[in-house]
Structures are given as C-alpha cells and as structure tokens.
Scaffold this active site. Structure first.
Site, PDB file in Angstrom:
ATOM      1  CG  ASP A 186     -17.017 -30.477  20.147  1.00 25.83           C
ATOM      2  OD1 ASP A 186     -16.189 -31.381  20.356  1.00 25.83           O
ATOM      3  OD2 ASP A 186     -18.216 -30.588  20.456  1.00 25.83           O
ATOM      4  CE1 TYR A 205     -20.358 -36.240  20.810  1.00 28.98           C
ATOM      5  CE2 TYR A 205     -21.923 -34.710  21.798  1.00 28.98           C
ATOM      6  CZ  TYR A 205     -20.627 -35.059  21.479  1.00 28.98           C
ATOM      7  OH  TYR A 205     -19.590 -34.212  21.830  1.00 28.98           O
ATOM      8  CG  HIS A 244     -11.469 -31.090  21.921  1.00 26.34           C
ATOM      9  ND1 HIS A 244     -11.611 -31.277  20.563  1.00 26.34           N
ATOM     10  CD2 HIS A 244     -12.699 -30.740  22.398  1.00 26.34           C
ATOM     11  CE1 HIS A 244     -12.887 -31.068  20.225  1.00 26.34           C
ATOM     12  NE2 HIS A 244     -13.553 -30.736  21.309  1.00 26.34           N
TER      13      HIS A 244
END
Length: 304
Positions: free
Chosen positions: A111, A231, A285
């Site tokens: 990730d 992000y 994921h």
C-alpha cells in the site's frame, strides 16, 4: 500507538523481535526488528502499522534481519506537519537503513509502503538489492484517471466478483483538510471496519483484536491528519515519478486476484528492466494478512 503496546506486540512474536526508535531525517521513526541474515525492510500502509506483517515476520526472521518500519505519520513514529511526499518518506527510510549500518537492503512494501519502497529504489538504487511491491505502485499519471463516481466495472458494496475493481472512495475523503479528523473522532473502529470489510475478500482475515489495534493507532487527530497527508501528497508524487527512470534491480509485484493484480500486470512491467508480476489467489487488498503463506512463499523465493 502507545509505546508499551508496541513493545508488547514485538515481544509476542517468535524470533526475538524488539521495538526501537531512531532519529533520522529530522523525524523519529519507530521500527521492530529481529532475526538474522541479510537485512529485509518491511514498509506498511494505510490505515495500519508495522503490525500488518506480524503473520510473516517470524518465518522471515529465520532467513533475514527483519526491520518493520512505521513510516512518518504511522503508529509509533512522529507525525510532523509536513514531509508526506513519498520522496521525503523514502529519504526517512534510507537514512534509517544507513543509521542501522547497512549499505544495501531488500525492501518489501504494501500500500503506501509500496509507494515509499518504489521511491526509495528510484532515488537510492544503490541501496536496494531487490524490491517487492504488494498490491500498489507509486502514484503516476494513471491516478489522474480515477473517477469520483464508481464505474460499471467497480464494486461499491463489498461484493467481490472476478475481474471487478475497487472503487477508491477514500482517495477523495482523504484530500479534505481538517474535516476527517472531526468526523472520525470516536468512530475509529467503525471506519476501520468499513474499510477492511470492503477490501477484504474474507472479512474474517483481520479479526477484532487486530482491528482494535489499528483503530487505536489512528485514534488521535494527528494520526488521522498524517495518514490523510500521504494522499494529499499524491499530486507532488506524480510529478516526482515523471523524473524517475526504469528500476534496474529485480522487482516482484504481488497483487490480489480480487484487488489490483490485473491493473499492476498491465502497467508495471514498463517501469523496470527485471519485473515479475504475480497474483495472490483468493485475496483482496491486504495480502500479508489474507494470504500470509502465499506471500511468504513468494517473498522467500524472490529474496533468496
């Protein structure tokens, strides 16, 4: 995450693990280390901590000196106001590696940790012997094509089907400054559950104890702010990526067959000269927790 909690978690693992910190690149990083052999750095992702690798760390420690790092903004590490672009976060890890006395290391990231691992390999190729990326790659211009609204081939309700893609709703939420900290205060476990139940093929893969640990790690406004900042730096990351050449070290890319494998197989081979992309079967994921044995098998073979 509380210091005592990290110490207890590290000491609960087989392999003689210990919880430590180091001041590097102007930030205090927490890491857990144990084992013996060549150094292997593990970099985790959002909204988790180093603990996401707990199911594979003991076995890896039989072959490697494992160093599982809480990135800038994560878990037991500092959460400064800035520095959340992946190039700066990679510099954190590079300086930690040098602080520990290593010239070259193996790196595996999941990730956000995969983004940082790729940035580390691009900016310090001499320091990365081999690189493994789990279910994510560094932000690039493909991120600009992400839609605010779900597309026909994206699932929105956690109903995985073969070939479906994840709708990345949190990418937009995490761009908003100041609001998520207020909305999520006291509701950390609720949004942890929502995210995990959405991206796990089998929601039982991450149980209540682990979910409580992750909720605790993100239970302060600073922790939410820092995680969101990873992000918010994506546009800077995309510009940085344009300056990177192809990776020259061996690269293994693992993608969940119900998550990002098909996308990674399509876009990543062009980013290196020695790239292998493999699917982790029956996985969403969170590969190291959903299919730890398969991940361990691929990593052990690759890094050997």
């Amino acid at each position: 995450m509380d210091v005592a909690v990290n110490v207890a978690l590290a000491e609960s693992l087989e392999g003689g693990f210990s919880s430590r910190t180091a001041e590097v690149n102007g930030v205090r990083l927490h890491y857990v280390t144990g084992g013996q052999g060549e150094p292997l750095v593990l970099l985790g992702g959002w909204p988790q901590t180093w603990w996401q690798f707990n199911r594979i760390m003991p076995a890896l420690a039989r072959r490697y000196q494992v160093i599982a790092v809480d990135l800038r903004g994560m878990g037991g590490s500092d959460k400064p106001e800035g520095g959340y672009d992946k190039k700066t976060m990679a510099e954190d890890v590079y300086e930690l590696v040098r602080h520990l006395g290593y010239d070259r290391v193996h790196v595996a990231g999941h990730d956000i940790g995969a983004m940082v691992g790729q940035a580390l390999a691009a900016n310090h190729p001499e320091a990365v012997a081999k690189l493994a990326l789990l279910d994510v790659h560094h932000p690039d211009e493909t991120f600009a094509g992400l839609s605010l609204l779900p597309q026909a081939d994206q699932h929105v309700d956690g109903d995985f089907t073969a070939g479906s893609r994840i709708y990345l709703w949190w990418f937009a939420l995490n761009q908003v400054r100041g609001l998520p900290e207020r909305l999520l205060a006291g509701r950390e476990r609720a949004w942890i559950d929502a995210l995990f139940d959405y991206m796990l093929l089998d929601p039982r893969s991450i149980g209540d104890r682990d979910r409580d640990l992750y909720a605790q790690a993100y239970s302060t406004p600073d922790a939410i702010r820092a995680g969101n900042a990873w992000y918010q730096a994506f546009m800077r990351d995309i510009e940085d990526e344009k300056t990177y050449g192809p990776l020259r070290m061996p690269v293994l890319v693992l993608g969940g067959d119900h998550s990002n494998h098909a996308f990674l197989a399509a876009v990543f081979p062009a980013k290196g000269t020695d790239v292998r992309v493999e699917a982790i079967k029956d996985s969403g994921h969170y590969l190291p927790e959903e299919q730890p044995e398969a991940v361990l098998r691929f990593l052990t073979e690759f890094f050997a």
